[in-house]
Design a protein around this motif. Structure first.
Motif, mmCIF file in Angstrom:
data_model
loop_
_atom_site.group_PDB
_atom_site.id
_atom_site.type_symbol
_atom_site.label_atom_id
_atom_site.label_comp_id
_atom_site.label_asym_id
_atom_site.label_seq_id
_atom_site.Cartn_x
_atom_site.Cartn_y
_atom_site.Cartn_z
ATOM 1 N N ASN A 17 -9.851 0.855 4.351
ATOM 2 C CA ASN A 17 -9.032 1.848 3.654
ATOM 3 C C ASN A 17 -7.749 1.279 3.050
ATOM 4 O O ASN A 17 -6.937 2.030 2.510
ATOM 5 N N LEU A 18 -7.576 -0.012 3.149
ATOM 6 C CA LEU A 18 -6.343 -0.622 2.650
ATOM 7 C C LEU A 18 -6.625 -2.023 2.134
ATOM 8 O O LEU A 18 -7.264 -2.824 2.812
ATOM 9 N N SER A 19 -6.150 -2.289 0.921
ATOM 10 C CA SER A 19 -6.258 -3.638 0.369
ATOM 11 C C SER A 19 -5.037 -3.918 -0.494
ATOM 12 O O SER A 19 -4.515 -3.022 -1.164
ATOM 13 N N TRP A 20 -4.596 -5.161 -0.442
ATOM 14 C CA TRP A 20 -3.422 -5.576 -1.218
ATOM 15 C C TRP A 20 -3.662 -6.986 -1.711
ATOM 16 O O TRP A 20 -3.837 -7.911 -0.921
ATOM 17 N N ASN A 21 -3.696 -7.139 -3.033
ATOM 18 C CA ASN A 21 -3.920 -8.433 -3.663
ATOM 19 C C ASN A 21 -2.781 -8.737 -4.632
ATOM 20 O O ASN A 21 -2.257 -7.830 -5.292
ATOM 21 N N ILE A 22 -2.423 -9.999 -4.719
ATOM 22 C CA ILE A 22 -1.402 -10.419 -5.672
ATOM 23 C C ILE A 22 -1.944 -11.573 -6.515
ATOM 24 O O ILE A 22 -2.783 -12.353 -6.060
ATOM 25 N N VAL A 79 -6.059 6.038 -3.429
ATOM 26 C CA VAL A 79 -4.906 5.868 -4.311
ATOM 27 C C VAL A 79 -4.746 4.391 -4.633
ATOM 28 O O VAL A 79 -4.703 3.550 -3.724
ATOM 29 N N ASN A 80 -4.682 4.088 -5.925
ATOM 30 C CA ASN A 80 -4.523 2.700 -6.353
ATOM 31 C C ASN A 80 -3.182 2.547 -7.069
ATOM 32 O O ASN A 80 -2.870 3.287 -8.005
ATOM 33 N N CYS A 81 -2.388 1.594 -6.610
ATOM 34 C CA CYS A 81 -1.077 1.315 -7.208
ATOM 35 C C CYS A 81 -1.101 -0.103 -7.800
ATOM 36 O O CYS A 81 -1.489 -1.052 -7.112
#
Length: 225
Positions: free
Chosen positions: A33-38, A89-91
């Motif tokens: 339920n959570l992903s963060w890519n840079i 939700v995508n930010c």
């Protein structure tokens, strides 16, 4: 053969381009339920052109293309992207910066005042950024762009001031089979910035736009049956 302002003696551009860059990608968090890519990158470039074509204002009020014997453009492009997804939700956060130093290195006789000067309408500094939040078929976005001062004459004795613009947009996409309907509303130049892209041609301050876009998608057919 542009009329008026054409130049039948215009020569084609010839040049060499060099480019080198580096990219960095990293997944900070990855779960159901959570992903963060840079993502970030830096690109360095250099371009040397013979007979560079540039449009310059004439004494008759219109622009005409001319050749500059030799131009050297060099600089750096920086990019950053952060993508965070929490449930549905995508930010997304984007940032870009360009530094471009483009100078006349060789000119015709009588144009010595242009040597080593920045080419007209090419800002040294340019940057932009955006923040976008998407949920289901809704998207809310803020975009901000900055352009530094730009010279308007080849000897760099006159210039236009830099400016920064902000835009807001809200949209919704309604999909149906291979069709989709996009309804959007946006506020341009939300900060009511006074600016000019060309001399003596002021651009609109805060303005509004809304509309509907219809799209359809044709399924891809296999090339080989």
């Amino acid at each position: 053969y542009w009329v008026p302002g054409g130049n039948q003696r215009l020569l084609p551009e010839i040049g060499w381009n060099q480019e080198a860059g580096i990219e960095h990608k990293k997944a900070i968090i990855q779960s159901n339920n959570l992903s963060w890519n840079i993502f970030s990158s830096a690109t360095f470039f250099s371009s040397q052109l013979q007979n560079r074509i540039i449009w310059q204002p004439s004494n008759f009020g219109y622009y005409t293309p001319l050749n500059i014997q030799q131009v050297w453009a060099r600089g750096v492009e920086l990019n950053f992207k952060s993508d965070l997804q929490i449930y549905k939700v995508n930010c997304e956060l984007l940032a870009n910066y360009d530094f471009t130093h483009a100078t006349a290195e060789k000119v015709e006789a009588g144009q010595e005042s242009q040597l080593g000067k920045q080419l007209i309408y090419i800002p040294l500094h340019k940057a932009s950024g955006s923040a976008t939040v998407s949920w289901r078929q809704f998207t809310f976005a803020y975009n901000h762009a900055f352009k530094g001062y730009r010279y308007t004459v080849a000897d760099n004795k006159d210039f236009l001031l830099g400016y920064a613009l902000g835009d807001l947009q809200l949209s919704k996409v309604i999909p149906y089979k291979q069709y989709s309907l996009k309804v959007f509303a946006q506020i341009n130049n939300i900060w009511a910035e006074d600016y000019q892209v060309l001399p003596n041609r002021p651009m609109p301050q805060r303005n509004y736009l809304c509309g509907i876009a219809f799209q359809f998608y044709q399924p891809l057919k296999p090339l080989i049956k």
